[in-house]
Write an enzyme that holds these catalytic residues in place. Structure first.
Site, PDB file in Angstrom:
ATOM      1  N   GLY A 182       0.775  -1.242   0.000  1.00 17.47           N
ATOM      2  CA  GLY A 182       0.000   0.000   0.000  1.00 17.47           C
ATOM      3  C   GLY A 182       0.802   1.286   0.000  1.00 17.47           C
ATOM      4  CE  LYS A 234      -8.523 -12.368  -7.845  1.00 13.70           C
ATOM      5  NZ  LYS A 234      -7.647 -13.509  -7.594  1.00 13.70           N
ATOM      6  CB  ILE A 235      -6.014 -10.933 -14.515  1.00 13.46           C
ATOM      7  CG1 ILE A 235      -4.601 -11.418 -14.209  1.00 13.46           C
ATOM      8  CG2 ILE A 235      -6.241 -10.496 -15.962  1.00 13.46           C
ATOM      9  CD1 ILE A 235      -3.537 -11.088 -15.172  1.00 13.46           C
ATOM     10  CG  LEU A 236      -9.391  -5.918 -12.843  1.00 11.03           C
ATOM     11  CD1 LEU A 236      -9.203  -4.410 -12.914  1.00 11.03           C
ATOM     12  CD2 LEU A 236     -10.413  -6.292 -11.778  1.00 11.03           C
ATOM     13  CG  ASN A 266      -1.473  -1.248 -12.886  1.00  8.04           C
ATOM     14  OD1 ASN A 266      -1.484  -1.249 -11.650  1.00  8.04           O
ATOM     15  ND2 ASN A 266      -0.671  -2.037 -13.580  1.00  8.04           N
ATOM     16  CG  HIS A 308       4.220  -2.509 -14.876  1.00  9.18           C
ATOM     17  ND1 HIS A 308       3.829  -3.713 -14.329  1.00  9.18           N
ATOM     18  CD2 HIS A 308       5.333  -2.763 -15.604  1.00  9.18           C
ATOM     19  CE1 HIS A 308       4.683  -4.651 -14.723  1.00  9.18           C
ATOM     20  NE2 HIS A 308       5.595  -4.104 -15.495  1.00  9.18           N
TER      21      HIS A 308
HETATM   22  C1  GRF Z   1       4.479  -1.259  -7.034  1.00 10.75           C
HETATM   23  O1  GRF Z   1       5.812  -1.497  -7.360  1.00 10.75           O
HETATM   24  C2  GRF Z   1       3.652  -1.088  -8.284  1.00 10.75           C
HETATM   25  O2  GRF Z   1       4.349  -0.520  -9.328  1.00 10.75           O
HETATM   26  C3  GRF Z   1       3.276  -2.504  -8.632  1.00 10.75           C
HETATM   27  O3  GRF Z   1       3.087  -3.140  -7.399  1.00 10.75           O
HETATM   28  C4  GRF Z   1       3.840  -2.479  -6.387  1.00 10.75           C
HETATM   29  C5  GRF Z   1       2.866  -2.094  -5.323  1.00 10.75           C
HETATM   30  O4  GRF Z   1       3.486  -1.563  -4.192  1.00 10.75           O
HETATM   31  N1  GRF Z   1       2.134  -2.550  -9.496  1.00 10.75           N
HETATM   32  P1  GRF Z   1       2.631  -0.880  -3.069  1.00 10.75           P
HETATM   33  O5  GRF Z   1       1.617  -1.910  -2.570  1.00 10.75           O
HETATM   34  O6  GRF Z   1       1.947   0.314  -3.648  1.00 10.75           O
HETATM   35  O7  GRF Z   1       3.599  -0.512  -1.986  1.00 10.75           O
END
Ligand code: GRF
Length: 188
Positions: free
Chosen positions: A13, A92-94, A108, A110
């Site tokens: 989070g 999860k994949i939506l 999202n 990434h």
């Molecule tokens: C992050 O590195 C994000 O880019 C990826 O999952 C991780 C989530 O980290 N999709 P957090 O739960 O926000 O600390």
């Protein structure tokens, strides 16, 4: 009036926390009206609680199939009438149905320079491949995993001494800046 956003999480989070801090500012165009976690033990739930943000756990294992899981999720999200649904470490994949229901409203973050290194273990793979740069990308969510239109991207230099852990920390710092900033741009 601030627009509603819903944040979906599964774990730590830290991105959720960065959006909360940004949204606490008076001029930020949105507030997080709901956090949903796909995992009961996600640390991010504590962050939502601490910040008095409404939160639900919706775990797929509580449902007999994915369709019912997503219907429950959709029901909870629709009630918020959100301008954006932000995936922040949501694992999860939506389905197509979910994505079409909230067309162009799901984004999202990434931890790679998409379209490179979709999926998991991005830092490990980038280092192994001898990449000079890594970074993070905010993109629209489509049916193709990490394949939707790129909205914002930030690049960082990989140093020869970087490990997946150090690189992940460096990239995460940028994620915490780029994600709230992108949300602000999209909703202003
Ligand atoms: C992050 O590195 C994000 O880019 C990826 O999952 C991780 C989530 O980290 N999709 P957090 O739960 O926000 O600390």
């Amino acid at each position: 009036m601030k627009k509603n956003i819903v944040v979906l999480i599964s774990g730590r989070g830290s991105n959720l926390e960065s959006i909360i801090s940004a949204a606490n500012k008076k001029n930020f165009p949105a507030k997080i009206s709901l956090v949903i976690s796909s995992n009961r033990s996600a640390l991010g739930l504590k962050i939502a609680e601490k910040n008095h943000i409404k939160n639900f756990v919706v775990e797929q294992k509580e449902f007999s199939n994915k369709k019912l899981y997503e219907e429950d999720l959709i029901g909870k999200i629709v009630q918020q009438d959100p301008s954006l649904i932000c995936l922040a470490g949501y694992m999860k994949i939506l389905s197509k149905k979910f994505i079409n229901k909230f067309k162009d409203k799901i984004i999202n973050i990434h931890p790679s320079l998409l379209p490179d290194y979709k999926g998991l273990n991005t830092h490990e793979r980038a280092i192994q491949a001898g990449e000079k740069y890594s970074g993070c990308t905010v993109h629209y969510v489509t049916e193709e995993l990490d394949g939707g239109k790129i909205i914002a991207q930030e690049r960082i230099l990989i140093s020869p001494s970087d490990t997946p852990e150090t690189l992940s920390r460096k990239v995460l710092e940028r994620e915490h800046i780029i994600y709230p900033k992108t949300i602000e741009l999209l909703l202003s």
